[in-house]
Design a protein around this motif. Sequence first.
Motif, PDB file in Angstrom:
ATOM      1  N   PHE B 118       0.821  -1.209   0.000  1.00  0.00           N
ATOM      2  CA  PHE B 118       0.000   0.000   0.000  1.00  0.00           C
ATOM      3  C   PHE B 118       0.860   1.265   0.000  1.00  0.00           C
ATOM      4  O   PHE B 118       0.509   2.266  -0.607  1.00  0.00           O
ATOM      5  CB  PHE B 118      -0.938   0.007   1.212  1.00  0.00           C
ATOM      6  N   PRO B 122       1.160   2.046  -5.185  1.00  0.00           N
ATOM      7  CA  PRO B 122      -0.229   2.506  -5.242  1.00  0.00           C
ATOM      8  C   PRO B 122      -1.036   1.820  -6.342  1.00  0.00           C
ATOM      9  O   PRO B 122      -2.215   1.530  -6.180  1.00  0.00           O
ATOM     10  CB  PRO B 122      -0.106   4.013  -5.496  1.00  0.00           C
ATOM     11  N   ARG B 123      -0.377   1.542  -7.423  1.00  0.00           N
ATOM     12  CA  ARG B 123      -1.063   0.891  -8.532  1.00  0.00           C
ATOM     13  C   ARG B 123      -1.517  -0.523  -8.121  1.00  0.00           C
ATOM     14  O   ARG B 123      -2.626  -0.962  -8.423  1.00  0.00           O
ATOM     15  CB  ARG B 123      -0.108   0.823  -9.731  1.00  0.00           C
ATOM     16  N   ALA B 125      -1.979  -1.464  -5.048  1.00  0.00           N
ATOM     17  CA  ALA B 125      -2.993  -1.283  -4.006  1.00  0.00           C
ATOM     18  C   ALA B 125      -4.354  -1.062  -4.663  1.00  0.00           C
ATOM     19  O   ALA B 125      -5.371  -1.625  -4.239  1.00  0.00           O
ATOM     20  CB  ALA B 125      -2.641  -0.093  -3.123  1.00  0.00           C
ATOM     21  N   PHE B 126      -4.328  -0.270  -5.712  1.00  0.00           N
ATOM     22  CA  PHE B 126      -5.569  -0.021  -6.458  1.00  0.00           C
ATOM     23  C   PHE B 126      -6.110  -1.332  -7.021  1.00  0.00           C
ATOM     24  O   PHE B 126      -7.309  -1.621  -6.938  1.00  0.00           O
ATOM     25  CB  PHE B 126      -5.286   0.964  -7.595  1.00  0.00           C
ATOM     26  N   LEU B 128      -5.648  -4.257  -5.874  1.00  0.00           N
ATOM     27  CA  LEU B 128      -6.160  -5.081  -4.780  1.00  0.00           C
ATOM     28  C   LEU B 128      -7.584  -4.652  -4.431  1.00  0.00           C
ATOM     29  O   LEU B 128      -8.466  -5.490  -4.191  1.00  0.00           O
ATOM     30  CB  LEU B 128      -5.254  -4.935  -3.553  1.00  0.00           C
ATOM     31  N   THR B 129      -7.806  -3.359  -4.427  1.00  0.00           N
ATOM     32  CA  THR B 129      -9.148  -2.856  -4.174  1.00  0.00           C
ATOM     33  C   THR B 129     -10.077  -3.283  -5.302  1.00  0.00           C
ATOM     34  O   THR B 129     -11.243  -3.619  -5.077  1.00  0.00           O
ATOM     35  CB  THR B 129      -9.135  -1.322  -4.057  1.00  0.00           C
ATOM     36  N   HIS B 130      -9.527  -3.280  -6.497  1.00  0.00           N
ATOM     37  CA  HIS B 130     -10.291  -3.732  -7.654  1.00  0.00           C
ATOM     38  C   HIS B 130     -10.730  -5.181  -7.456  1.00  0.00           C
ATOM     39  O   HIS B 130     -11.887  -5.548  -7.734  1.00  0.00           O
ATOM     40  CB  HIS B 130      -9.416  -3.605  -8.902  1.00  0.00           C
ATOM     41  N   ALA B 132     -11.156  -6.696  -4.655  1.00  0.00           N
ATOM     42  CA  ALA B 132     -12.177  -6.715  -3.607  1.00  0.00           C
ATOM     43  C   ALA B 132     -13.526  -6.300  -4.175  1.00  0.00           C
ATOM     44  O   ALA B 132     -14.562  -6.906  -3.873  1.00  0.00           O
ATOM     45  CB  ALA B 132     -11.780  -5.791  -2.460  1.00  0.00           C
ATOM     46  N   ALA B 133     -13.515  -5.295  -5.017  1.00  0.00           N
ATOM     47  CA  ALA B 133     -14.763  -4.815  -5.609  1.00  0.00           C
ATOM     48  C   ALA B 133     -15.345  -5.855  -6.560  1.00  0.00           C
ATOM     49  O   ALA B 133     -16.558  -6.028  -6.641  1.00  0.00           O
ATOM     50  CB  ALA B 133     -14.532  -3.501  -6.345  1.00  0.00           C
TER      51      ALA B 133
END
Lengths: 242, 242
Positions: B118, B122-123, B125-126, B128-130, B132-133
Motif C-alpha cells: 500500500f 499505489p497501482r 494497491a488499487f 487489490l481494491t479492484h 475486492a470490488a
Amino acid sequence: MKTKCETCPLRQLDLFEDMSRDEVQFMSRFKTGEFVAQPGTEILAEGASSSHLYTALEGMGLRYKTLEDGSRQVVGFVLPGDFIGLQSGVMGEMKHSVEATTRMTMCVFNRSDLWELFRNQPRRAFDLTHVAATEEFLLGEMLAVVGQMDGMAKIAWVLNRFFRRLTALGLNENDQVPLPYRQQDIADSMGLSLVHTNKTLAKLRGKGVATWANDVLTVHRPDQLADLGYSTGLGAARRPLI
Amino acid sequence: MKTKCETCPLRQLDLFEDMSRDEVQFMSRFKTGEFVAQPGTEILAEGASSSHLYTALEGMGLRYKTLEDGSRQVVGFVLPGDFIGLQSGVMGEMKHSVEATTRMTMCVFNRSDLWELFRNQPRRAFDLTHVAATEEFLLGEMLAVVGQMDGMAKIAWVLNRFFRRLTALGLNENDQVPLPYRQQDIADSMGLSLVHTNKTLAKLRGKGVATWANDVLTVHRPDQLADLGYSTGLGAARRPLI
DNA sequence: CGGCGCCTTGAAAAGAATCAAGTCTCGTGG
DNA sequence: CCACGAGACTTGATTCTTTTCAAGGCGCCG
C-alpha cells in the motif's frame, strides 16, 4: 457545505475508527461538497460510470439490482457512514443502483481524486480496501441467509441487523429505531414474496418479539429476535469512515 | 518455487491485465514461496487470522460459510488467478473458509508485507481494491440469482458461469471444461437441496443442453444454457492478477 | 468382499408463491 | 369539504416449487 470533516458527527461514534489529523485534513480536501437527494431519487444507476463518489451522512437508501425479468434484488441498505460508488470508482461502472429512500445528505468526492488518495494516502487506501472487504463480507452473510434459512429466520435476521446497526449509530430510543423502508424492500432483499414477508412480520408481532409499523421498528425481545435469526459476527466491529 | 512471476502462465491470458516491469519485479519480491494443498484440505478457516495470503495458480477450490445449524453456504469457487485471504489481510480475520477441491498450487505472500504494498505500490494497491470490488460484484450477482430465480435458472446460471470462466482460462476443449466439484457443492452455492439440484441437472441433460459427469461439464447448447440463466455482465472483463 | 461416498429416482410433506380481495392513509382535485 | 385514486399493508384460499424422506445403484479403495 455545512458539515466539515473536522467536526464530522459520524466520526465521533464508536462505530467508526479514528482518523489522524493529517487524514482528516486530506479528507477535507478530498470532499468537494455536499449533495442532497430527495426520497425516491436514484443516486447512482447500475451500469453508470459516475464521476462522483459519496459517503452517506444522513438518511437511508438502498442498493439493488434489476434482473431481466423485472424482478429486483436488494443487495444492501445504505445507512449513514456507508460509502457509495466504490465499484464505479475502481471498476469503471456501478454493478447495482443506489436509491434514496428518505431524504439523504451525502459528502461528495471526485473520482478523479481517487488516484491521489492511493498515491499519497496509503492508510486511506487501505481503509478503502477495508470498506470493500466489509461490503464483501456483508454480501456473504446475506447470501448465506437468503440461501439457507427459512422465511422466519430471514426476517428475524434482517430486523435484528437493522436494530443493532441503527443502535450503533445512536438512533435507538427505547428499543425503537427508525426503519423507513417498505415491506417490499425487505422482501426483495431476502428473496421472499411480499405476501410471505407480511405474514412473517405478523407472526413476529403476534409473538411479541418485534413490531414494525409507521417506519419505526420496535424490538420487544432482542434476545428472541437474535435466536430466530443467526448470530452474525461483526456486531461491534469498528469500520473505517471514508 | 517453480513458477516465477516473470514467466507467470496466468498473466499471459487475456483474462488478466498486464503488469509493468516494475510491478512484476515487486510481485516477485512479494511472493515468498509456493504452497500445495491436497484435495479436501482447508486452506483458510473462517475466523482465522492468517499470516499468509495466496493467489491460486492451479487447481480449484471453494469458499464457504458454515451456519450454526450445520448448513453450509458456498460463497464462491476458487479458480486459478483468484486471490485468497483478502479479508484476513485487511479486516484481520477470514469471514469464510477456503477449501481445496482438487490439488491446488498457490503463490504465498506475507500479510506483513501488505502494508509495504500500500505504501510503495499505489497501482498494486488499487488493483487489490479492484479485486475486492470484483468479489463484491460476484457476490451481488450470486445473491440476485439465489434470491430471485427458480431452480432451473440457478443451475443454468452457475453452469454457464463456470463454462465461460473456464473457457477464458483456456481450459475449454471441444465444449468441455473440467468441473471437479460435487453436486452438493453446487446445491450449497445456489441454496437448493441436493435432490432438487440433481433432478434439475437431469432435466438439462434430457434437454440436450448440458451434461455434467465425471468432473467434466459438456455444454451442447451454449446459447440455450445462457437463455435459461440470466446474462451476467462482466463476461469478458479483464481483472488484475495479484 | 465390504463399506463408503456420491449420484439417482420416486413419493410424500411443507414452505412459499400466486391469486384475489379488502382496508387504511394520505394527497389531490372537484 | 368530501369524493377519489394511488400506494402500502393485511389476510384468506389455492397452487406449486422445493424439501424431506426413503431406497437403490454404482464405482472405488482398503
